[in-house]
Design an enzyme around this catalytic site. Structure first.
Site, mmCIF file in Angstrom:
data_model
loop_
_atom_site.group_PDB
_atom_site.id
_atom_site.type_symbol
_atom_site.label_atom_id
_atom_site.label_comp_id
_atom_site.label_asym_id
_atom_site.label_seq_id
_atom_site.Cartn_x
_atom_site.Cartn_y
_atom_site.Cartn_z
ATOM 1 N N SER A 58 0.803 -1.217 0.000
ATOM 2 C CA SER A 58 0.000 0.000 0.000
ATOM 3 C C SER A 58 0.839 1.271 0.000
ATOM 4 O O SER A 58 0.310 2.351 -0.199
ATOM 5 C CB SER A 58 -0.942 -0.001 1.203
ATOM 6 O OG SER A 58 -0.199 -0.020 2.391
ATOM 7 N N HIS A 79 1.306 3.828 7.207
ATOM 8 C CA HIS A 79 0.758 4.727 6.199
ATOM 9 C C HIS A 79 1.145 6.167 6.488
ATOM 10 O O HIS A 79 1.671 6.480 7.542
ATOM 11 C CB HIS A 79 -0.773 4.609 6.140
ATOM 12 C CG HIS A 79 -1.252 3.431 5.332
ATOM 13 N ND1 HIS A 79 -2.560 3.080 5.251
ATOM 14 C CD2 HIS A 79 -0.578 2.541 4.571
ATOM 15 C CE1 HIS A 79 -2.689 2.015 4.477
ATOM 16 N NE2 HIS A 79 -1.498 1.663 4.061
ATOM 17 N N ASP A 133 -7.837 6.123 4.803
ATOM 18 C CA ASP A 133 -7.874 4.895 5.590
ATOM 19 C C ASP A 133 -9.132 4.711 6.428
ATOM 20 O O ASP A 133 -9.183 3.785 7.242
ATOM 21 C CB ASP A 133 -6.660 4.847 6.532
ATOM 22 C CG ASP A 133 -5.393 4.518 5.774
ATOM 23 O OD1 ASP A 133 -5.508 4.113 4.617
ATOM 24 O OD2 ASP A 133 -4.311 4.668 6.352
#
Lengths: 180, 167
Positions: free
Chosen positions: A57, A96, A123
């Site tokens: 990701s 992230h 998210d």
């Protein structure tokens, strides 16, 4: 007869001594690894100073199998930083990037929104049901350094445990059989 | 002393040590580079500006972002992550950072760019404080190395103001 008995004794004591040295050196290896890990925890202030990237990701920045060094300082969290966070009800921490920050005037608490560089949307879908923001306590650390590929060792070992056992067995055998 | 195991061990240790040293040196060499980036952002249009049903202000902007980040790139640079954030203060929050646009620059050839875009992420306030609000637009960049330490910096551009009324 006395002479033979003496030699027997010396052989026996030698073997015991050898076994002891090997046990001690094995213990040294294990404890020094533990010392390094705990020292890193103290220095970085993060409960897991090194994490392995498991998903794609964050590509092309971080690929599966890369490792990240984390740091958890008192500094406030700001947009753009790559953080590792735990979501309630999820086992595996996520790496992230922070895209939105709202910091309270009075309490200094932060609301943080994250997104993976390679994901289309933010998210909120990954967070617990109904959760809109991450708070400070969700965040385990921020990424400060990067080393490619090294994490593959742990990925392979967790996904193919047989390799782990073979490796540990071989190392153990080596330690036991090695002379001097 | 000259068994296969010992030789393999010595070779492996040497290999790993050399590799670690090379990684460390590559990361340290990034410190020599002194980047001189430049950036310019214009708000071309306020497309719409309204209060959502939950009471939060939301605005849609058309932006022109131009920057020259070529000096960021060294031989240890894998990519540069660049993003534009609106930053402002409200009575409730001492800092609000809302990312409006971001991009990944894979190589030096793409590091001088000029982009015409609406905000990629929703520009939503926590509350209803945006009318007539003065805000900064900050161009942040995070340099991702091939190996080693990551770098980040920013250029703050001040003096932007929201419209006084919803539209």
């Amino acid at each position: 007869m006395g002479w033979i008995g003496e030699t027997m004794d010396s052989i026996k004591s030698l073997q015991i001594r050898q076994v002891l040295t090997q046990a001690v050196s094995l213990g040294m290896i294990v404890t020094s690894a533990l010392i390094i890990w705990k020292a890193l925890m103290c220095i970085t202030g993060s409960e897991s100073p090194v994490v392995v990237v498991l998903s794609g990701s964050m590509e092309p920045g971080f690929k599966r199998g890369d490792i990240l060094f984390l740091h958890m300082s008192k500094d406030p969290i700001r947009a753009g930083e790559i953080v590792v966070f735990n979501v309630d009800g999820r086992e595996i921490p996520i790496v992230h990037r922070v895209i939105k920050v709202h910091e309270r005037q009075d309490t200094g608490e932060v609301d943080v929104l994250t997104k993976g560089d390679n994901n289309y949307g933010d998210d909120r879908l990954l967070y617990a049901h109904g959760q809109l923001w991450l708070q400070r306590h969700h965040i385990m650390g921020r990424a400060v350094g990067f080393l490619p590929y090294v994490g593959w060792v742990t990925i392979i070992m967790t996904e193919k445990p047989i390799i782990k056992y073979i490796l540990i067995g071989a190392l153990g055998l080596l330690v036991i059989t090695s002379k001097d | 002393m000259h068994s296969f195991g010992y030789r393999a061990n010595a070779l492996l240790t040497l290999g790993v040590t050399v590799l670690a040293l090379m990684c460390a040196m590559a990361s340290l060499s990034d410190n020599i580079n002194v980047p001189s980036p430049s950036a310019n952002v214009q708000v071309l249009n306020v497309n719409w500006f309204q209060k959502q049903s939950n009471g939060n202000d939301e605005v849609s902007l058309t932006l022109n972002v131009s920057a020259d980040l070529r000096s960021m790139f060294t031989w240890n640079t894998k990519q540069v992550f660049v993003f534009l954030a609106a930053e402002y203060e409200t009575t409730k929050n001492s800092l609000n950072q809302v990312s409006l646009w971001d991009g990944i620059i894979p190589s030096k050839e793409h590091a001088k760019f000029s982009i015409h875009t609406t905000n990629k992420y929703r520009f939503t306030d926590q509350g209803s404080n945006l009318r007539g609000k003065e805000f900064n637009l900050t161009l942040h960049w995070h340099v991702m190395p091939k190996t080693g330490k990551m770098f980040a910096d920013k250029i703050v551009m001040t003096g932007y103001r929201m419209p006084e009324e919803y539209r």
